[in-house]
Motif scaffolding. Structure first.
Motif, PDB file in Angstrom:
ATOM      1  N   HIS A 305       0.811  -1.214   0.000  1.00 29.45           N
ATOM      2  CA  HIS A 305       0.000   0.000   0.000  1.00 29.45           C
ATOM      3  C   HIS A 305       0.848   1.269   0.000  1.00 29.45           C
ATOM      4  O   HIS A 305       0.370   2.351  -0.375  1.00 29.45           O
ATOM      5  CB  HIS A 305      -0.924   0.009   1.215  1.00 29.45           C
ATOM      6  N   GLY A 306       2.130   1.165   0.414  1.00 29.19           N
ATOM      7  CA  GLY A 306       2.971   2.352   0.515  1.00 29.19           C
ATOM      8  C   GLY A 306       3.846   2.613  -0.688  1.00 29.19           C
ATOM      9  O   GLY A 306       4.281   3.738  -0.920  1.00 29.19           O
ATOM     10  N   GLY A 307       4.159   1.566  -1.461  1.00 26.78           N
ATOM     11  CA  GLY A 307       5.051   1.765  -2.591  1.00 26.78           C
ATOM     12  C   GLY A 307       5.689   0.468  -3.055  1.00 26.78           C
ATOM     13  O   GLY A 307       5.115  -0.615  -2.901  1.00 26.78           O
ATOM     14  N   THR A 308       6.898   0.592  -3.586  1.00 27.29           N
ATOM     15  CA  THR A 308       7.586  -0.527  -4.223  1.00 27.29           C
ATOM     16  C   THR A 308       8.691  -1.056  -3.320  1.00 27.29           C
ATOM     17  O   THR A 308       9.356  -0.299  -2.606  1.00 27.29           O
ATOM     18  CB  THR A 308       8.190  -0.074  -5.570  1.00 27.29           C
ATOM     19  N   LEU A 309       8.902  -2.367  -3.391  1.00 29.50           N
ATOM     20  CA  LEU A 309       9.884  -3.048  -2.561  1.00 29.50           C
ATOM     21  C   LEU A 309      10.775  -3.898  -3.458  1.00 29.50           C
ATOM     22  O   LEU A 309      10.288  -4.715  -4.238  1.00 29.50           O
ATOM     23  CB  LEU A 309       9.162  -3.937  -1.542  1.00 29.50           C
ATOM     24  N   LEU A 310      12.098  -3.713  -3.366  1.00 28.97           N
ATOM     25  CA  LEU A 310      13.064  -4.504  -4.121  1.00 28.97           C
ATOM     26  C   LEU A 310      13.978  -5.226  -3.140  1.00 28.97           C
ATOM     27  O   LEU A 310      14.449  -4.611  -2.164  1.00 28.97           O
ATOM     28  CB  LEU A 310      13.902  -3.623  -5.053  1.00 28.97           C
ATOM     29  N   GLN A 311      14.260  -6.514  -3.396  1.00 31.34           N
ATOM     30  CA  GLN A 311      15.038  -7.318  -2.459  1.00 31.34           C
ATOM     31  C   GLN A 311      15.897  -8.338  -3.193  1.00 31.34           C
ATOM     32  O   GLN A 311      15.573  -8.773  -4.298  1.00 31.34           O
ATOM     33  CB  GLN A 311      14.100  -8.077  -1.503  1.00 31.34           C
ATOM     34  N   ILE A 312      16.969  -8.769  -2.512  1.00 26.50           N
ATOM     35  CA  ILE A 312      17.788  -9.873  -2.992  1.00 26.50           C
ATOM     36  C   ILE A 312      18.553 -10.461  -1.809  1.00 26.50           C
ATOM     37  O   ILE A 312      18.954  -9.737  -0.893  1.00 26.50           O
ATOM     38  CB  ILE A 312      18.781  -9.423  -4.097  1.00 26.50           C
ATOM     39  N   PHE A 313      18.723 -11.769  -1.810  1.00 24.59           N
ATOM     40  CA  PHE A 313      19.565 -12.453  -0.828  1.00 24.59           C
ATOM     41  C   PHE A 313      20.982 -12.574  -1.379  1.00 24.59           C
ATOM     42  O   PHE A 313      21.191 -12.599  -2.602  1.00 24.59           O
ATOM     43  CB  PHE A 313      19.049 -13.870  -0.554  1.00 24.59           C
ATOM     44  N   THR A 314      21.946 -12.692  -0.485  1.00 24.57           N
ATOM     45  CA  THR A 314      23.289 -13.103  -0.878  1.00 24.57           C
ATOM     46  C   THR A 314      23.408 -14.611  -0.662  1.00 24.57           C
ATOM     47  O   THR A 314      22.550 -15.234  -0.039  1.00 24.57           O
ATOM     48  CB  THR A 314      24.381 -12.419  -0.038  1.00 24.57           C
ATOM     49  N   ARG A 315      24.479 -15.177  -1.173  1.00 27.79           N
ATOM     50  CA  ARG A 315      24.814 -16.541  -0.798  1.00 27.79           C
ATOM     51  C   ARG A 315      25.462 -16.530   0.584  1.00 27.79           C
ATOM     52  O   ARG A 315      26.064 -15.539   0.997  1.00 27.79           O
ATOM     53  CB  ARG A 315      25.771 -17.160  -1.814  1.00 27.79           C
ATOM     54  N   ALA A 316      25.306 -17.639   1.293  1.00 20.71           N
ATOM     55  CA  ALA A 316      25.868 -17.734   2.640  1.00 20.71           C
ATOM     56  C   ALA A 316      27.388 -17.845   2.548  1.00 20.71           C
ATOM     57  O   ALA A 316      27.898 -18.801   1.961  1.00 20.71           O
ATOM     58  CB  ALA A 316      25.290 -18.951   3.355  1.00 20.71           C
ATOM     59  N   PRO A 317      28.127 -16.879   3.123  1.00 23.21           N
ATOM     60  CA  PRO A 317      29.586 -16.888   2.986  1.00 23.21           C
ATOM     61  C   PRO A 317      30.320 -17.563   4.136  1.00 23.21           C
ATOM     62  O   PRO A 317      31.539 -17.685   4.102  1.00 23.21           O
ATOM     63  CB  PRO A 317      29.925 -15.398   2.958  1.00 23.21           C
ATOM     64  N   HIS A 318      29.586 -17.977   5.197  1.00 26.89           N
ATOM     65  CA  HIS A 318      30.230 -18.409   6.424  1.00 26.89           C
ATOM     66  C   HIS A 318      30.232 -19.931   6.583  1.00 26.89           C
ATOM     67  O   HIS A 318      29.525 -20.647   5.861  1.00 26.89           O
ATOM     68  CB  HIS A 318      29.521 -17.784   7.635  1.00 26.89           C
ATOM     69  N   GLN A 319      30.988 -20.379   7.574  1.00 21.85           N
ATOM     70  CA  GLN A 319      31.043 -21.790   7.932  1.00 21.85           C
ATOM     71  C   GLN A 319      29.631 -22.339   8.160  1.00 21.85           C
ATOM     72  O   GLN A 319      28.777 -21.671   8.729  1.00 21.85           O
ATOM     73  CB  GLN A 319      31.878 -21.947   9.207  1.00 21.85           C
ATOM     74  N   ARG A 320      29.390 -23.546   7.719  1.00 19.05           N
ATOM     75  CA  ARG A 320      28.107 -24.262   7.771  1.00 19.05           C
ATOM     76  C   ARG A 320      27.084 -23.742   6.774  1.00 19.05           C
ATOM     77  O   ARG A 320      26.032 -24.348   6.586  1.00 19.05           O
ATOM     78  CB  ARG A 320      27.499 -24.284   9.179  1.00 19.05           C
ATOM     79  N   GLY A 321      27.345 -22.588   6.141  1.00 24.95           N
ATOM     80  CA  GLY A 321      26.462 -22.096   5.091  1.00 24.95           C
ATOM     81  C   GLY A 321      25.082 -21.701   5.567  1.00 24.95           C
ATOM     82  O   GLY A 321      24.109 -21.777   4.801  1.00 24.95           O
ATOM     83  N   LEU A 322      24.952 -21.251   6.812  1.00 21.11           N
ATOM     84  CA  LEU A 322      23.636 -20.952   7.377  1.00 21.11           C
ATOM     85  C   LEU A 322      23.308 -19.464   7.395  1.00 21.11           C
ATOM     86  O   LEU A 322      22.182 -19.055   7.121  1.00 21.11           O
ATOM     87  CB  LEU A 322      23.542 -21.511   8.803  1.00 21.11           C
ATOM     88  N   LEU A 323      24.278 -18.630   7.748  1.00 19.58           N
ATOM     89  CA  LEU A 323      24.055 -17.197   7.878  1.00 19.58           C
ATOM     90  C   LEU A 323      24.345 -16.510   6.546  1.00 19.58           C
ATOM     91  O   LEU A 323      25.395 -16.717   5.943  1.00 19.58           O
ATOM     92  CB  LEU A 323      24.966 -16.624   8.968  1.00 19.58           C
ATOM     93  N   PHE A 324      23.391 -15.686   6.109  1.00 21.19           N
ATOM     94  CA  PHE A 324      23.616 -14.912   4.893  1.00 21.19           C
ATOM     95  C   PHE A 324      23.019 -13.520   5.087  1.00 21.19           C
ATOM     96  O   PHE A 324      22.610 -13.147   6.194  1.00 21.19           O
ATOM     97  CB  PHE A 324      23.044 -15.623   3.660  1.00 21.19           C
ATOM     98  N   TYR A 325      22.968 -12.733   4.009  1.00 21.57           N
ATOM     99  CA  TYR A 325      22.574 -11.330   4.111  1.00 21.57           C
ATOM    100  C   TYR A 325      21.550 -10.996   3.026  1.00 21.57           C
ATOM    101  O   TYR A 325      21.383 -11.727   2.054  1.00 21.57           O
ATOM    102  CB  TYR A 325      23.809 -10.423   4.031  1.00 21.57           C
ATOM    103  N   GLU A 326      20.867  -9.902   3.245  1.00 19.63           N
ATOM    104  CA  GLU A 326      19.877  -9.431   2.283  1.00 19.63           C
ATOM    105  C   GLU A 326      20.098  -7.949   2.049  1.00 19.63           C
ATOM    106  O   GLU A 326      20.491  -7.216   2.965  1.00 19.63           O
ATOM    107  CB  GLU A 326      18.456  -9.661   2.821  1.00 19.63           C
ATOM    108  N   LEU A 327      19.874  -7.518   0.833  1.00 22.52           N
ATOM    109  CA  LEU A 327      19.882  -6.104   0.494  1.00 22.52           C
ATOM    110  C   LEU A 327      18.465  -5.728   0.081  1.00 22.52           C
ATOM    111  O   LEU A 327      17.803  -6.476  -0.645  1.00 22.52           O
ATOM    112  CB  LEU A 327      20.866  -5.819  -0.641  1.00 22.52           C
ATOM    113  N   ILE A 328      18.009  -4.571   0.512  1.00 25.11           N
ATOM    114  CA  ILE A 328      16.621  -4.187   0.301  1.00 25.11           C
ATOM    115  C   ILE A 328      16.533  -2.699  -0.006  1.00 25.11           C
ATOM    116  O   ILE A 328      17.256  -1.886   0.579  1.00 25.11           O
ATOM    117  CB  ILE A 328      15.774  -4.559   1.545  1.00 25.11           C
TER     118      ILE A 328
END
Length: 359
Positions: A305-328
């Motif tokens: 209702h407020g506007g447009t939303l753009l998002q993307i995940f990164t690949r998990a760069p850390h040990q075990r591959g669990l923690l990753f990041y998002e840009l929005i």
């Protein structure tokens, strides 16, 4: 120097390979500000505008609490430090709820037990000094001039703030965890969604406080096939932070620049996803012209209702591959577009399948 402190004072990440983690954050334009070495750990404080990250690793040839934590949980977020203007009330509510509360001597900040293995350092907003780049509680040694990633001479799209923190919970814990955070941290449930992707499904709640700290909490549907939430809880050994989302002003520019610096992103959604966007938003000014850029970078888009939303995940760069990041990037949008969540959820599932096939 941190000129405009966020309500999230910093996120502290325990990492088995500290130098590798620090080098990774430099790809986003983070600068090393200071280091601190204790009896069994070494920490590096990094800044990107108002966003702060602390990378903590075991000190050389020692085995202590950080080593034990890493053995149980792998590389992950150990502390979400928060600025509050009601510190004493938070500590009282936490104690009343049965949470562990640690009040160190010598004026150091208090620490509250969080969900799973997470903790929350609580800093008084009244004591914030915008001119002081160091966080309290440790013997920091400033890094003169800072150290930046010089692999790309082009500018890095600046990070503006921590937009939200995504939490993975075991099945059956979502309602109780949300209620606990609502009571202790005076948060409000602002949205709820059920997300289905193929054979997997999850339920989620979005909680936000008056200062803008936002958690997206999710639990898997145990009657469906295991998915990324199950994968995180199993690998981490507890509930925890699956990803940190950072807001930027221009997401296409950010993804393009960060990719040049070595940040990896999952494969883009299929072409049919962008064909659907073109059909849905044919009358939206400027959007059709930007669709090729979105498809080239793998960015997903939705509106609320407020506007447009753009998002993307990164690949998990850390040990075990669990923690990753998002840009929005938020162009007036305040929520989390349901189609975006599904698209991101499916992209993460595809990436996990790819990694499983490669192992």
């Amino acid at each position: 120097m941190n000129q405009n402190p966020s309500a999230v004072a910093y996120t502290e990440i325990y990492a088995a390979d500290g130098p590798a983690a620090v080098a990774y954050f430099r790809r986003y334009g983070f600068t090393e500000v200071a280091t601190a070495t204790g009896a069994d750990q070494h920490s590096t404080l990094l800044e990107a505008g108002p966003v702060r990250v602390i990378v903590t690793t075991p000190a050389a040839r020692t085995y202590g609490p950080v080593s034990e934590w890493l053995a149980r949980h792998g590389d992950a977020v150990a502390d979400i430090a928060l600025y509050r203007d009601d510190v004493e009330q938070v500590l009282e509510r936490a104690s009343a709820a049965g949470l562990g509360v640690h009040r160190p001597g010598h004026g150091g900040p208090a620490v509250v037990q969080g969900l799973g293995a997470l903790r929350h350092t609580v800093l008084d907003l009244i004591d914030v000094d915008p001119g002081d780049p160091l966080v309290p509680g440790r013997a920091w040694s400033p890094v003169q001039g800072g150290r930046r990633d010089l692999s790309d001479e082009g500018r890095a799209e600046p990070l503006r703030e921590v937009d939200h923190l995504a939490v993975c919970l075991p099945p059956g814990e979502l309602a109780a965890t949300a209620e606990l955070y609502r009571r202790v941290w005076d948060m409000e449930v602002v949205d709820s969604q059920r997300i289905e992707a193929g054979p997997t499904a999850m339920d989620s709640l979005v909680l936000r406080d008056a200062l803008g700290v936002t958690y997206v909490m999710a639990e898997p549907d145990p009657t469906r096939a295991p998915g990324q939430v199950d994968e995180f809880v199993k690998g981490h050994g507890a509930a925890g932070i699956q990803h940190i989302a950072w807001r930027v002003d221009d997401l296409v520019e950010a993804v393009t620049g960060f990719a040049r610096r070595g940040v990896e992103f999952p494969p883009a959604p299929p072409a049919t996803y962008y064909e659907d966007l073109a059909a849905r938003f044919a009358g939206t000014p400027g959007l059709p012209a930007q669709l090729p850029d979105l498809q080239a970078t793998g960015i997903v888009l939705d509106v609320d209702h407020g506007g447009t939303l753009l998002q993307i995940f990164t690949r998990a760069p850390h040990q075990r591959g669990l923690l990753f990041y998002e840009l929005i990037e938020r162009r007036g949008a305040t929520g989390f577009g349901e189609r975006n969540v599904v698209a991101l959820f499916e992209a993460r599932e595809r990436d996990l399948a790819r990694l499983a096939a490669a192992s």
